[in-house]
Design a protein around this motif. Structure first.
Motif, PDB file in Angstrom:
ATOM      1  N   GLY A 108       8.879  39.738 -13.022  1.00  0.00           N
ATOM      2  CA  GLY A 108       9.299  39.947 -11.629  1.00  0.00           C
ATOM      3  C   GLY A 108       8.548  41.098 -10.994  1.00  0.00           C
ATOM      4  N   VAL A 320      14.825  39.127  -9.616  1.00  0.00           N
ATOM      5  CA  VAL A 320      14.484  39.100  -8.184  1.00  0.00           C
ATOM      6  C   VAL A 320      15.437  39.979  -7.390  1.00  0.00           C
ATOM      7  N   THR A 330       9.882  37.303  -4.253  1.00  0.00           N
ATOM      8  CA  THR A 330      10.968  36.475  -4.785  1.00  0.00           C
ATOM      9  C   THR A 330      10.517  35.022  -4.897  1.00  0.00           C
TER      10      THR A 330
END
Ligand code: ADP
Ligand code: MG
Length: 375
Positions: A108, A320, A330
């Motif tokens: 992420g 996210v 995201t």
């Protein structure tokens, strides 16, 4: 030998104070524990997508407006590290004790909650700590029947240099032999308790290029690879098994992607995170079922080869932020997470039945020809 899909979990972190102060909107709605709606909403907020000023309306057209996505697990803003541990990590520990190699990696953008998930904070334990506690709980449970040898390694890949975080030595060279990729000169640290193991984990964290819990540019460019190598010997039958559990805190994915996007139009920047780009390429190729996977393109993918395409049960946790302002990150993270769901690894129980000299077994144990440090 069986084929298993990589398990993919998504965790949405809560809004932070700054996001709340700015009244940012949430673009993710968690439907249940396996699905979410990615909904950028059709308003006219302006933001940069692939370096171009756009509105959500432009992007929603491209991503077909609302997207409903399914994963193996979805954790909403209220979830705690304990939930991720119970749901995702406990089954992996059982697999490890059953003789299967296992890997978990957090993926992420910077600030999305990767390190918080892995290591927690001063007050909250991360999944690494909880997993190690559970591992030792199970080891104690089996101690009547089995004898255990446990060695750990903690590596960092930073600017393509592989460093040993426990000894602050490196860069270490990677080379290949019949068993796969070998980290030259890596010595495993032998440990006997969860406490000892956690102490070494803290030591390694302190030695990371920057302290991993500080959200800063340096730590978000380094990958940390924590590995536990376990050798189990059945006391009655002398049957031996060696397994490896890897826990990987990846660098922030936004850098690689934005640098790559620039690279399409401009010259590639010098600071490109080669390892993360290579990981993205490998995920894409594996998901497409390609024969040739470019593991050799970076040190991270060379080290993770068996976690991605080898004998391993693998879990990816995609972290996210819910904020509309991090829409692009995201979207990219969810896109990769969806692709990763298609990856299959082959998985077999690691069993050795012959009696071999201890040194040889220890070499086999870690696949990396490192020897357990003799105390
Ligand atoms: P990353 O490692 O992905 O760059 P961090 O884990 O450092 O991101 O998280 C960024 C900030 O957000 C940190 O201050 C962290 O404490 C906080 N944070 C992240 N996830 C959560 C969560 N689930 N609950 C509470 N705070 C969180
Ligand atoms: Mg981090």
């Amino acid at each position: 030998m069986s084929e298993v899909a990589i398990k993919v979990a998504v965790r949405v972190r809560p809004f932070n104070r700054r996001e709340l102060e700015q009244n940012q909107r949430s673009i993710i709605r968690v439907l249940d524990n396996q699905s979410l709606i990615f909904d950028p909403d059709e308003d006219e907020d302006e933001f940069f997508f692939h370096g171009t000023k756009q509105t959500h309306r432009d992007i929603t057209k491209r991503v077909k407006k609302k997207l409903t996505m399914d994963f193996d697990s979805v954790f909403n803003e209220d979830s705690v590290n304990q939930d991720i541990f119970e749901n995702c990590m406990k089954p992996l520990v059982c697999s490890v004790m059953g003789g299967y190699n296992c890997s978990v990696f957090v993926y992420g953008a910077t600030g999305a909650g990767k390190t918080y998930t892995m290591l927690g904070s001063d007050e909250i334990a991360g999944i690494t700590f909880l997993t190690m506690q559970e591992l030792f709980r199970q080891i104690n449970e089996y101690s009547e029947e089995r004898r255990f040898d446990i060695g750990i390694s903690y590596l960092e890949v930073y600017n393509e240099n592989v460093m040993n975080l426990l000894t602050k030595t490196g860069p270490l060279k990677l080379r290949e032999d019949a068993n796969g990729v070998v980290v030259s000169g890596l010595v495993l640290k032998q440990i006997h308790s969860a406490e000892e193991l956690i102490e070494l984990l803290h030591l390694g964290n302190r030695n990371r290029t920057q302290h991993p819990t500080d959200a800063n540019a340096e730590s978000s460019r380094s990958h940390a690879i924590f590995q536990v190598h376990i050798r189990m010997v059945d006391k009655k039958t002398s049957q031996k098994r060696t397994v490896k559990l890897s826990m990987i805190d990846l660098a922030g994915s936004e850098r690689a992607q934005s640098t790559k996007c620039k690279g399409l139009r401009f010259k590639e920047g010098a600071n490109i995170n080669k390892s993360l780009l290579a990981l993205g390429n490998c995920i894409n190729k594996l998901a497409d079922g390609c024969k040739h996977i470019p593991y050799r393109d970076s040190n991270l993918t060379r080290i993770l080869k068996d976690s991605l395409g080898g004998n391993c049960q693998t879990l990816m946790i995609a972290n996210v932020s819910p904020s509309s302002m991090t829409f692009e990150d995201t979207y990219n993270t969810l896109k990769y997470a969806s692709r990763a769901k298609k990856i299959r690894t082959t998985c077999k129980q690691n069993v050795m039945t012959t009696n071999m000299p201890k040194e040889f077994l220890l070499k086999k144990c870690n696949d990396q020809q490192a020897e357990l440090e003799k105390l």
